[in-house]
Design a protein around this motif. Structure first.
Motif, PDB file in Angstrom:
ATOM      1  N   ARG A   1      -3.394 -23.960 -20.162  1.00 36.23           N
ATOM      2  CA  ARG A   1      -2.834 -23.613 -18.846  1.00 36.23           C
ATOM      3  C   ARG A   1      -2.969 -22.115 -18.586  1.00 36.23           C
ATOM      4  O   ARG A   1      -3.319 -21.695 -17.482  1.00 36.23           O
ATOM      5  CB  ARG A   1      -1.365 -24.037 -18.768  1.00 36.23           C
ATOM      6  N   PHE A   2      -2.737 -21.296 -19.608  1.00 33.54           N
ATOM      7  CA  PHE A   2      -2.886 -19.850 -19.461  1.00 33.54           C
ATOM      8  C   PHE A   2      -4.340 -19.493 -19.158  1.00 33.54           C
ATOM      9  O   PHE A   2      -4.622 -18.684 -18.272  1.00 33.54           O
ATOM     10  CB  PHE A   2      -2.419 -19.136 -20.734  1.00 33.54           C
ATOM     11  N   GLY A   3      -5.263 -20.098 -19.878  1.00 34.05           N
ATOM     12  CA  GLY A   3      -6.675 -19.830 -19.647  1.00 34.05           C
ATOM     13  C   GLY A   3      -7.114 -20.241 -18.252  1.00 34.05           C
ATOM     14  O   GLY A   3      -7.861 -19.516 -17.581  1.00 34.05           O
ATOM     15  N   GLU A   4      -6.653 -21.393 -17.798  1.00 35.72           N
ATOM     16  CA  GLU A   4      -6.998 -21.841 -16.449  1.00 35.72           C
ATOM     17  C   GLU A   4      -6.414 -20.898 -15.400  1.00 35.72           C
ATOM     18  O   GLU A   4      -7.064 -20.590 -14.399  1.00 35.72           O
ATOM     19  CB  GLU A   4      -6.501 -23.261 -16.221  1.00 35.72           C
ATOM     20  N   ARG A   5      -5.189 -20.428 -15.625  1.00 32.09           N
ATOM     21  CA  ARG A   5      -4.556 -19.510 -14.691  1.00 32.09           C
ATOM     22  C   ARG A   5      -5.339 -18.200 -14.617  1.00 32.09           C
ATOM     23  O   ARG A   5      -5.572 -17.654 -13.535  1.00 32.09           O
ATOM     24  CB  ARG A   5      -3.115 -19.250 -15.131  1.00 32.09           C
ATOM     25  N   MET A   6      -5.751 -17.677 -15.782  1.00 33.14           N
ATOM     26  CA  MET A   6      -6.528 -16.443 -15.799  1.00 33.14           C
ATOM     27  C   MET A   6      -7.883 -16.642 -15.125  1.00 33.14           C
ATOM     28  O   MET A   6      -8.356 -15.779 -14.380  1.00 33.14           O
ATOM     29  CB  MET A   6      -6.755 -15.954 -17.237  1.00 33.14           C
ATOM     30  N   LEU A   7      -8.516 -17.786 -15.368  1.00 35.93           N
ATOM     31  CA  LEU A   7      -9.803 -18.068 -14.747  1.00 35.93           C
ATOM     32  C   LEU A   7      -9.670 -18.162 -13.238  1.00 35.93           C
ATOM     33  O   LEU A   7     -10.508 -17.612 -12.505  1.00 35.93           O
ATOM     34  CB  LEU A   7     -10.371 -19.372 -15.315  1.00 35.93           C
ATOM     35  N   ARG A   8      -8.623 -18.813 -12.753  1.00 34.74           N
ATOM     36  CA  ARG A   8      -8.397 -18.888 -11.306  1.00 34.74           C
ATOM     37  C   ARG A   8      -8.161 -17.506 -10.726  1.00 34.74           C
ATOM     38  O   ARG A   8      -8.642 -17.184  -9.638  1.00 34.74           O
ATOM     39  CB  ARG A   8      -7.211 -19.797 -10.995  1.00 34.74           C
ATOM     40  N   ALA A   9      -7.434 -16.644 -11.449  1.00 31.42           N
ATOM     41  CA  ALA A   9      -7.170 -15.288 -10.960  1.00 31.42           C
ATOM     42  C   ALA A   9      -8.467 -14.486 -10.878  1.00 31.42           C
ATOM     43  O   ALA A   9      -8.697 -13.758  -9.912  1.00 31.42           O
ATOM     44  CB  ALA A   9      -6.169 -14.578 -11.867  1.00 31.42           C
ATOM     45  N   ILE A  10      -9.318 -14.626 -11.879  1.00 30.43           N
ATOM     46  CA  ILE A  10     -10.586 -13.894 -11.888  1.00 30.43           C
ATOM     47  C   ILE A  10     -11.491 -14.389 -10.766  1.00 30.43           C
ATOM     48  O   ILE A  10     -12.080 -13.608 -10.026  1.00 30.43           O
ATOM     49  CB  ILE A  10     -11.283 -14.020 -13.257  1.00 30.43           C
ATOM     50  N   ILE A  11     -11.590 -15.696 -10.636  1.00 32.30           N
ATOM     51  CA  ILE A  11     -12.447 -16.269  -9.593  1.00 32.30           C
ATOM     52  C   ILE A  11     -11.910 -15.919  -8.212  1.00 32.30           C
ATOM     53  O   ILE A  11     -12.671 -15.564  -7.309  1.00 32.30           O
ATOM     54  CB  ILE A  11     -12.570 -17.793  -9.773  1.00 32.30           C
ATOM     55  N   GLY A  12     -10.589 -15.963  -8.043  1.00 31.35           N
ATOM     56  CA  GLY A  12      -9.990 -15.615  -6.760  1.00 31.35           C
ATOM     57  C   GLY A  12     -10.217 -14.152  -6.415  1.00 31.35           C
ATOM     58  O   GLY A  12     -10.486 -13.807  -5.272  1.00 31.35           O
ATOM     59  N   ALA A  13     -10.131 -13.273  -7.419  1.00 29.58           N
ATOM     60  CA  ALA A  13     -10.351 -11.847  -7.167  1.00 29.58           C
ATOM     61  C   ALA A  13     -11.803 -11.597  -6.785  1.00 29.58           C
ATOM     62  O   ALA A  13     -12.093 -10.780  -5.919  1.00 29.58           O
ATOM     63  CB  ALA A  13      -9.983 -11.036  -8.412  1.00 29.58           C
ATOM     64  N   ARG A  14     -12.711 -12.307  -7.411  1.00 36.86           N
ATOM     65  CA  ARG A  14     -14.127 -12.134  -7.076  1.00 36.86           C
ATOM     66  C   ARG A  14     -14.419 -12.667  -5.679  1.00 36.86           C
ATOM     67  O   ARG A  14     -15.222 -12.099  -4.954  1.00 36.86           O
ATOM     68  CB  ARG A  14     -15.001 -12.860  -8.081  1.00 36.86           C
ATOM     69  N   ALA A  15     -13.772 -13.771  -5.312  1.00 37.07           N
ATOM     70  CA  ALA A  15     -14.015 -14.347  -3.990  1.00 37.07           C
ATOM     71  C   ALA A  15     -13.429 -13.460  -2.896  1.00 37.07           C
ATOM     72  O   ALA A  15     -13.981 -13.356  -1.802  1.00 37.07           O
ATOM     73  CB  ALA A  15     -13.414 -15.744  -3.916  1.00 37.07           C
ATOM     74  N   ALA A  16     -12.301 -12.797  -3.177  1.00 36.82           N
ATOM     75  CA  ALA A  16     -11.640 -11.966  -2.173  1.00 36.82           C
ATOM     76  C   ALA A  16     -12.285 -10.587  -2.045  1.00 36.82           C
ATOM     77  O   ALA A  16     -12.226  -9.964  -0.998  1.00 36.82           O
ATOM     78  CB  ALA A  16     -10.163 -11.802  -2.512  1.00 36.82           C
ATOM     79  N   ALA A  17     -12.910 -10.094  -3.113  1.00 38.52           N
ATOM     80  CA  ALA A  17     -13.506  -8.756  -3.101  1.00 38.52           C
ATOM     81  C   ALA A  17     -14.793  -8.768  -2.279  1.00 38.52           C
ATOM     82  O   ALA A  17     -15.557  -9.722  -2.332  1.00 38.52           O
ATOM     83  CB  ALA A  17     -13.819  -8.305  -4.526  1.00 38.52           C
ATOM     84  N   PRO A  18     -15.027  -7.688  -1.511  1.00 37.82           N
ATOM     85  CA  PRO A  18     -16.289  -7.616  -0.763  1.00 37.82           C
ATOM     86  C   PRO A  18     -17.448  -7.470  -1.740  1.00 37.82           C
ATOM     87  O   PRO A  18     -17.372  -6.716  -2.707  1.00 37.82           O
ATOM     88  CB  PRO A  18     -16.129  -6.380   0.110  1.00 37.82           C
ATOM     89  N   ASP A  19     -18.490  -8.199  -1.490  1.00 43.82           N
ATOM     90  CA  ASP A  19     -19.627  -8.212  -2.390  1.00 43.82           C
ATOM     91  C   ASP A  19     -20.745  -7.363  -1.816  1.00 43.82           C
ATOM     92  O   ASP A  19     -21.305  -7.670  -0.774  1.00 43.82           O
ATOM     93  CB  ASP A  19     -20.106  -9.653  -2.591  1.00 43.82           C
ATOM     94  N   ALA A  20     -21.091  -6.281  -2.502  1.00 45.00           N
ATOM     95  CA  ALA A  20     -22.144  -5.390  -2.022  1.00 45.00           C
ATOM     96  C   ALA A  20     -23.508  -6.058  -2.116  1.00 45.00           C
ATOM     97  O   ALA A  20     -24.426  -5.713  -1.392  1.00 45.00           O
ATOM     98  CB  ALA A  20     -22.136  -4.095  -2.820  1.00 45.00           C
ATOM     99  N   ALA A  21     -23.636  -7.001  -3.034  1.00 43.05           N
ATOM    100  CA  ALA A  21     -24.915  -7.678  -3.202  1.00 43.05           C
ATOM    101  C   ALA A  21     -25.012  -8.919  -2.321  1.00 43.05           C
ATOM    102  O   ALA A  21     -25.918  -9.717  -2.481  1.00 43.05           O
ATOM    103  CB  ALA A  21     -25.102  -8.064  -4.664  1.00 43.05           C
ATOM    104  N   ALA A  22     -24.088  -9.092  -1.398  1.00 43.96           N
ATOM    105  CA  ALA A  22     -24.106 -10.264  -0.521  1.00 43.96           C
ATOM    106  C   ALA A  22     -25.303 -10.179   0.413  1.00 43.96           C
ATOM    107  O   ALA A  22     -25.758  -9.092   0.764  1.00 43.96           O
ATOM    108  CB  ALA A  22     -22.816 -10.327   0.289  1.00 43.96           C
ATOM    109  N   PRO A  23     -25.806 -11.319   0.818  1.00 43.95           N
ATOM    110  CA  PRO A  23     -26.929 -11.309   1.756  1.00 43.95           C
ATOM    111  C   PRO A  23     -26.541 -10.618   3.058  1.00 43.95           C
ATOM    112  O   PRO A  23     -25.374 -10.563   3.437  1.00 43.95           O
ATOM    113  CB  PRO A  23     -27.214 -12.784   1.997  1.00 43.95           C
TER     114      PRO A  23
END
Length: 99
Positions: free
Chosen positions: A46-68
């Protein structure tokens, strides 16, 4: 040459028994696959899944300079410049006096 053959025989016999038990376990699991129920997630998972969701959520929310270019085209140019200036300001380090 100096080792007694009993040790090698005992080790070989133990390994063969272990291989036979593993083969029997695999056969049993294959025959009873419909009876296997997944285990509930424990605290570590559960801790690992929570951390993974936090990392994925932070990446999805952050502006991506390499975005098309078509994804960045929705944001006005002045907001893009302001966002990059804010990002640069947070990445700069303050000078420190050498000791």
């Amino acid at each position: 040459m100096y080792e007694h053959p009993y040790l090698a025989y005992t080790v070989t016999e133990y390994e063969q028994e272990r291989i036979q038990r593993a083969a029997e376990r695999r056969r049993f699991l294959a025959e009873h696959a419909d009876q296997i129920v997944p285990r509930a997630a424990g605290p570590v998972r559960r801790f690992g899944e929570r951390m993974l969701r936090a990392i994925i959520g932070a990446r999805a929310a952050a502006p991506d300079a390499a975005a098309p270019a078509d994804r960045r085209a929705d944001v006005p140019a002045d907001r893009q410049a302001a966002a990059s200036a804010d990002r640069d300001a947070t990445l700069r380090c303050e000078p420190v006096v050498a000791r």
